[in-house]
Design a protein around this motif. Structure first.
Motif, PDB file in Angstrom:
ATOM      1  N   PHE A 132       0.668  -1.085  -0.065  1.00 39.41           N
ATOM      2  CA  PHE A 132       0.023   0.050   0.010  1.00 39.41           C
ATOM      3  C   PHE A 132       0.926   1.268  -0.075  1.00 39.41           C
ATOM      4  CE2 PHE A 132      -1.673   3.367   2.619  1.00 39.41           C
ATOM      5  CZ  PHE A 132      -2.687   3.946   1.846  1.00 39.41           C
ATOM      6  N   TYR A 133       1.817   1.314   0.944  1.00 37.79           N
ATOM      7  CA  TYR A 133       2.230   2.715   1.178  1.00 37.79           C
ATOM      8  C   TYR A 133       3.441   2.944  -0.141  1.00 37.79           C
ATOM      9  CZ  TYR A 133       1.304   6.185   4.454  1.00 37.79           C
ATOM     10  OH  TYR A 133       0.843   7.235   4.902  1.00 37.79           O
ATOM     11  N   ILE A 134       3.848   1.753  -0.553  1.00 33.86           N
ATOM     12  CA  ILE A 134       4.922   2.070  -1.934  1.00 33.86           C
ATOM     13  C   ILE A 134       3.908   2.579  -2.968  1.00 33.86           C
ATOM     14  CG2 ILE A 134       6.282   0.662  -3.535  1.00 33.86           C
ATOM     15  CD1 ILE A 134       7.765   0.989  -0.758  1.00 33.86           C
ATOM     16  N   ILE A 135       2.633   1.844  -3.023  1.00 33.20           N
ATOM     17  CA  ILE A 135       2.022   2.588  -4.253  1.00 33.20           C
ATOM     18  C   ILE A 135       1.483   4.136  -3.974  1.00 33.20           C
ATOM     19  CG2 ILE A 135      -0.436   2.437  -5.209  1.00 33.20           C
ATOM     20  CD1 ILE A 135      -0.356  -0.715  -4.625  1.00 33.20           C
ATOM     21  N   PHE A 136       1.267   4.332  -2.596  1.00 30.88           N
ATOM     22  CA  PHE A 136       1.133   5.513  -2.362  1.00 30.88           C
ATOM     23  C   PHE A 136       2.101   6.575  -2.445  1.00 30.88           C
ATOM     24  CE2 PHE A 136       0.854   9.146   0.682  1.00 30.88           C
ATOM     25  CZ  PHE A 136      -0.223   9.772   0.355  1.00 30.88           C
ATOM     26  N   ALA A 137       3.361   6.297  -2.216  1.00 30.91           N
ATOM     27  CA  ALA A 137       4.300   6.970  -2.376  1.00 30.91           C
ATOM     28  C   ALA A 137       4.947   6.886  -3.489  1.00 30.91           C
ATOM     29  CB  ALA A 137       5.698   6.649  -1.382  1.00 30.91           C
ATOM     30  N   GLY A 138       5.079   6.079  -4.462  1.00 29.69           N
ATOM     31  CA  GLY A 138       5.316   5.914  -5.803  1.00 29.69           C
ATOM     32  C   GLY A 138       4.442   6.672  -6.986  1.00 29.69           C
ATOM     33  N   ARG A 139       3.384   7.170  -6.370  1.00 32.77           N
ATOM     34  CA  ARG A 139       2.405   7.799  -7.373  1.00 32.77           C
ATOM     35  C   ARG A 139       2.350   9.288  -6.891  1.00 32.77           C
ATOM     36  NH1 ARG A 139      -0.953   5.312 -10.585  1.00 32.77           N
ATOM     37  NH2 ARG A 139      -2.609   6.624 -10.432  1.00 32.77           N
ATOM     38  N   GLY A 148       4.381  13.069  -5.793  1.00 29.64           N
ATOM     39  CA  GLY A 148       5.488  13.843  -6.211  1.00 29.64           C
ATOM     40  C   GLY A 148       6.218  14.297  -4.965  1.00 29.64           C
ATOM     41  N   THR A 149       6.492  13.553  -4.185  1.00 24.08           N
ATOM     42  CA  THR A 149       7.394  14.107  -2.587  1.00 24.08           C
ATOM     43  C   THR A 149       8.429  13.434  -2.662  1.00 24.08           C
ATOM     44  OG1 THR A 149       6.080  12.268  -1.660  1.00 24.08           O
ATOM     45  CG2 THR A 149       4.931  14.450  -1.578  1.00 24.08           C
ATOM     46  N   TRP A 150       9.330  13.652  -1.668  1.00 19.32           N
ATOM     47  CA  TRP A 150      10.646  13.269  -1.530  1.00 19.32           C
ATOM     48  C   TRP A 150      11.091  11.661  -0.984  1.00 19.32           C
ATOM     49  CZ3 TRP A 150       8.089  17.534   0.337  1.00 19.32           C
ATOM     50  CH2 TRP A 150       8.480  18.679  -0.016  1.00 19.32           C
ATOM     51  N   ASP A 151       9.909  11.181  -0.348  1.00 19.55           N
ATOM     52  CA  ASP A 151      10.148  10.020   0.383  1.00 19.55           C
ATOM     53  C   ASP A 151      10.762   8.931  -0.437  1.00 19.55           C
ATOM     54  OD1 ASP A 151       8.969  10.251   3.595  1.00 19.55           O
ATOM     55  OD2 ASP A 151       8.193  11.667   1.804  1.00 19.55           O
ATOM     56  N   ILE A 152      10.113   8.851  -1.715  1.00 18.43           N
ATOM     57  CA  ILE A 152      10.443   7.657  -2.283  1.00 18.43           C
ATOM     58  C   ILE A 152      11.741   7.575  -3.134  1.00 18.43           C
ATOM     59  CG2 ILE A 152       9.393   8.650  -4.428  1.00 18.43           C
ATOM     60  CD1 ILE A 152       8.961   4.723  -3.066  1.00 18.43           C
ATOM     61  N   PHE A 153      12.127   8.998  -3.422  1.00 18.09           N
ATOM     62  CA  PHE A 153      13.420   9.203  -4.089  1.00 18.09           C
ATOM     63  C   PHE A 153      14.626   8.910  -2.886  1.00 18.09           C
ATOM     64  CE2 PHE A 153      10.842  12.003  -6.369  1.00 18.09           C
ATOM     65  CZ  PHE A 153      10.991  11.956  -7.691  1.00 18.09           C
ATOM     66  N   ALA A 154      14.403   9.215  -1.630  1.00 17.39           N
ATOM     67  CA  ALA A 154      15.352   8.556  -0.733  1.00 17.39           C
ATOM     68  C   ALA A 154      15.616   7.404  -0.686  1.00 17.39           C
ATOM     69  CB  ALA A 154      15.066   9.334   0.632  1.00 17.39           C
ATOM     70  N   HIS A 155      14.635   6.648  -0.309  1.00 15.32           N
ATOM     71  CA  HIS A 155      14.703   5.312  -0.468  1.00 15.32           C
ATOM     72  C   HIS A 155      15.023   4.537  -1.587  1.00 15.32           C
ATOM     73  CE1 HIS A 155      13.320   6.224   3.464  1.00 15.32           C
ATOM     74  NE2 HIS A 155      12.105   6.596   3.220  1.00 15.32           N
ATOM     75  N   GLY A 156      14.294   4.879  -2.821  1.00 16.25           N
ATOM     76  CA  GLY A 156      14.768   4.280  -4.094  1.00 16.25           C
ATOM     77  C   GLY A 156      16.225   4.465  -4.267  1.00 16.25           C
ATOM     78  N   PHE A 157      16.998   5.452  -4.164  1.00 19.15           N
ATOM     79  CA  PHE A 157      18.417   5.794  -4.450  1.00 19.15           C
ATOM     80  C   PHE A 157      19.132   5.059  -3.299  1.00 19.15           C
ATOM     81  CE2 PHE A 157      17.207  10.052  -6.305  1.00 19.15           C
ATOM     82  CZ  PHE A 157      18.088   9.773  -7.661  1.00 19.15           C
ATOM     83  N   TYR A 188       5.946   8.019   7.594  1.00 17.33           N
ATOM     84  CA  TYR A 188       7.682   7.556   7.782  1.00 17.33           C
ATOM     85  C   TYR A 188       7.895   6.007   7.762  1.00 17.33           C
ATOM     86  CZ  TYR A 188       7.868  12.424   9.190  1.00 17.33           C
ATOM     87  OH  TYR A 188       7.818  14.050   9.137  1.00 17.33           O
ATOM     88  N   ILE A 189       6.878   5.138   8.049  1.00 20.62           N
ATOM     89  CA  ILE A 189       7.043   3.917   7.984  1.00 20.62           C
ATOM     90  C   ILE A 189       7.405   3.306   6.729  1.00 20.62           C
ATOM     91  CG2 ILE A 189       4.812   2.782   7.460  1.00 20.62           C
ATOM     92  CD1 ILE A 189       7.010   1.700  10.415  1.00 20.62           C
ATOM     93  N   LEU A 190       7.267   4.127   5.494  1.00 21.52           N
ATOM     94  CA  LEU A 190       7.597   3.594   4.269  1.00 21.52           C
ATOM     95  C   LEU A 190       9.013   2.833   3.962  1.00 21.52           C
ATOM     96  CD1 LEU A 190       7.058   3.929   1.136  1.00 21.52           C
ATOM     97  CD2 LEU A 190       8.281   5.602   1.170  1.00 21.52           C
ATOM     98  N   PRO A 191      10.010   3.148   4.735  1.00 18.93           N
ATOM     99  CA  PRO A 191      11.300   2.392   4.380  1.00 18.93           C
ATOM    100  C   PRO A 191      11.234   1.236   5.049  1.00 18.93           C
ATOM    101  CG  PRO A 191      11.570   4.127   5.985  1.00 18.93           C
ATOM    102  CD  PRO A 191      10.496   4.393   5.405  1.00 18.93           C
ATOM    103  N   VAL A 192      10.475   0.599   6.079  1.00 20.04           N
ATOM    104  CA  VAL A 192      10.299  -0.561   6.579  1.00 20.04           C
ATOM    105  C   VAL A 192       9.737  -1.432   5.500  1.00 20.04           C
ATOM    106  CG1 VAL A 192       9.424  -1.879   8.561  1.00 20.04           C
ATOM    107  CG2 VAL A 192      10.050   0.538   8.997  1.00 20.04           C
ATOM    108  N   LEU A 193       8.709  -1.089   4.671  1.00 25.49           N
ATOM    109  CA  LEU A 193       8.315  -2.193   3.835  1.00 25.49           C
ATOM    110  C   LEU A 193       9.317  -2.533   3.073  1.00 25.49           C
ATOM    111  CD1 LEU A 193       4.963   0.082   2.815  1.00 25.49           C
ATOM    112  CD2 LEU A 193       5.270  -1.789   4.644  1.00 25.49           C
ATOM    113  N   ILE A 194      10.250  -2.283   2.698  1.00 20.66           N
ATOM    114  CA  ILE A 194      11.446  -2.784   1.956  1.00 20.66           C
ATOM    115  C   ILE A 194      12.021  -4.127   2.406  1.00 20.66           C
ATOM    116  CG2 ILE A 194      13.605  -2.122   0.660  1.00 20.66           C
ATOM    117  CD1 ILE A 194      12.786   0.794   0.533  1.00 20.66           C
ATOM    118  N   PRO A 195      12.429  -3.913   3.562  1.00 19.87           N
ATOM    119  CA  PRO A 195      12.919  -5.198   4.067  1.00 19.87           C
ATOM    120  C   PRO A 195      11.881  -6.078   4.497  1.00 19.87           C
ATOM    121  CG  PRO A 195      13.365  -3.632   5.576  1.00 19.87           C
ATOM    122  CD  PRO A 195      12.898  -2.968   4.406  1.00 19.87           C
TER     123      PRO A 195
END
Length: 543
Positions: A126-133, A135-144, A317-324
């Motif tokens: 869910f939150y990956i979909i939300f952030a990926g759609r 135009g904010t900063w969070d997804i860039f920080a975690h993507g890089f 702010y929990i977005l990065p946790v979804l990656i691991p």
């Protein structure tokens, strides 16, 4: 039985990401964070403020500028009235995130199929979909950062291409900092380092000290140059903003330590299986790669713990946790792929039946529930609603059919297709709920001001969404530092119930109400209506 050949994994991930992150990007109105980013991007292009960034003409140094640069470039290509165009950079970096999560998975999981499963879980969380759609900063920080982590892992675990891995890792970790400061370093990279030290440990470091120093130097240069520049060029403002931001981490949106403990819920449709995957005593005897499972589990848990330490907490702010967490969940799904057909343990299979079954039922009952929910607002949307229903129902039916036939792989891939269908077909139905009869945009104000030759000001700082909708900078009049406009007749935008403050600021003027502007997509009787998205215009004339 393997339904998808591994040579097609990358192409399938690209297709899945295109459907989820690139389609219907202009459906939702910009949120407050997007508005800030897009205003700054617009002023980069219109005023040339690429380094000393501004928002409505005032210094905006709270966030590093890399995502805003990308939004500005996209705005130059597609135009600043194209929301879809401005959001495309976020979609691209999310595609990069998903593809590199696959590459990283192949490397440390030693299992291409499980790496593929992980990336599908990540792309449909869910939150990956939300952030990926958005135009904010969070997804860039975690993507890089995930790209940097991929090369850091190779740097630690391999004796080959040490300098290449170090320099590429340093570059992308630095780009992560240029996207949102140290957020991803703390929430994603640090727990990765801790987990690696516990599970894999650091060995054969004699040849790596110099490349490691190179990694640190590259990261340091990329992370610090912009901050140094704005400090040297605008010391007073930069210092004040830095103090305000550091204080915010302690005083703003303070939540209890356990606020993030339901983090697995943010994976959306994978909530149940994500929770079960965290049960180490259960899964440790069933995974095919225990070492890798320990690593992803520790990475997930330490990320949650570190985020919990910070007083300021927000659900996003929990977005990065979804990656691991996606890696961790993939161990349970991979185990079920291997054993579900012959597994007689109802306690083990029940969470899968529950999780997958709920998704299937949603698809099957969508026409009934959707009609009950939307029936008063479906005018103009019937065709889309019917097409969406004709797709959702068979997908839901076959999810349930294959689930009860214990063909779990087919059911899993149909859930991925279901999520894609939601975005491609169902997402525009959200417009059926946008029924504010008082909706009134600010976009015509600047044109009318030119025709009437009456300038427009904004009284005190207001919502960024209002400034974005206006289409350009609105000169500010501050009540606490009042500078009277030189014109004897002008118009002022005031927040709702702000007329008394305006009268106090201009005692020798005649103040006449003109119009109310309301950017809320829903009417004021519904939850989610925001007063900050309304503003009133007054004509101010000197007596």
């Amino acid at each position: 039985m393997n339904f998808i050949h591994e040579k097609n994994y990358v192409w399938i991930l690209v297709i899945v990401c295109f459907a989820i992150f690139f389609i219907n990007l202009d459906v939702l109105y910009p949120n407050i964070m997007e508005a800030r980013n897009f205003i700054t991007a617009r002023e980069m292009v219109s005023d040339g403020n690429w380094l000393l960034t501004t928002m409505n003409g005032e210094a905006r140094y709270e966030k590093p500028p890399l995502p805003t640069w990308l939004a500005a470039i996209s705005g130059m290509i597609f135009g600043f009235k194209s929301l879809a165009g401005l959001r495309i950079p976020s979609a691209i970096i999310t595609l990069v995130l998903v593809l590199f999560s696959y590459r990283f998975g192949v490397y440390f999981l030693k299992n291409k199929k499980q790496a593929f499963i992980n990336s599908l879980l990540l792309a449909t969380s869910f939150y990956i979909i939300f952030a990926g759609r958005n135009g904010t900063w969070d997804i860039f920080a975690h993507g890089f950062m995930i790209v940097g982590i991929y090369y850091v892992f190779q740097f630690f675990s391999s004796e080959e291409k040490i300098w290449r891995n170090a320099l590429i890792a340093g570059t992308f970790i630095g780009l992560s900092f240029m996207s949102k400061g140290p957020v991803s370093h703390f929430a994603l990279f640090l727990p990765f380092i801790i987990s690696y030290s516990i599970v894999y440990k650091y060995t054969n470091f004699k040849k790596k000290w110099l490349p490691l120093l190179g990694l640190i130097i590259v990261t340091g240069i990329l992370s610090s140059w912009w901050a140094i520049y704005i400090y040297e060029m605008d010391t007073e403002t930069a210092t004040a903003i830095a103090e305000k931001e550091s204080t915010a981490w302690q005083d703003r949106n303070v939540r209890p330590f356990y606020y993030y403990w339901s983090f697995f819920v943010q994976s959306g449709i994978w909530t149940v299986v994500a929770f079960v995957s965290l049960l180490y005593p259960y899964l440790k005897l069933r995974v095919s790669n225990l070492k890798a499972y320990k690593f992803s589990l520790f990475w997930t848990i330490f990320a949650v713990i570190l985020l919990s330490i910070i007083p300021e907490k927000k659900s996003r702010y929990i977005l990065p946790v979804l990656i691991p967490l996606a890696y961790t969940t993939s161990f349970l799904i991979e185990y079920m792929f291997r054993t579900f057909k012959v597994n007689k343990n109802k306690l083990e299979t029940f969470p899968v039946y529950l999780n997958f079954g709920i998704v299937g039922v949603i698809g099957v009952v969508f026409p009934i529930v959707g009609y009950i929910f939307l029936k008063d607002n479906l005018s103009g949307f019937y065709t889309r609603f019917i097409i969406t229903s004709l797709v959702f129902v068979p997908i839901g039916f076959f999810i349930l059919k294959y689930l009860f036939k214990k063909e779990i792989q087919r059911s899993f891939y149909l859930i991925i297709l279901f999520v894609m269908s939601i975005i491609v077909l169902g997402f525009p139905l959200a417009n059926a709920l946008l029924d504010n009869p008082n909706y009134n945009s600010l976009q015509d104000i600047s044109r009318k001001a030119e025709v009437e030759k009456i300038p427009v000001y904004m009284f005190n700082i207001q919502s960024p969404e209002l400034v974005w909708d206006y289409g350009g900078k609105i000169p500010l009049v501050h009540s606490h530092d009042l500078e009277i406009p030189k014109e004897e007749t002008f118009k002022v935008l005031v927040m709702i119930d702000g007329k008394k403050g305006l009268e106090k600021a201009f005692p020798n003027y005649t103040i006449t109400y003109q119009e109310t502007f309301d950017l809320n997509p829903i009417d004021e009787t519904k939850g989610g209506y925001k007063d900050r998205l309304r503003t009133e215009m007054y004509l101010v004339e000197k007596n």
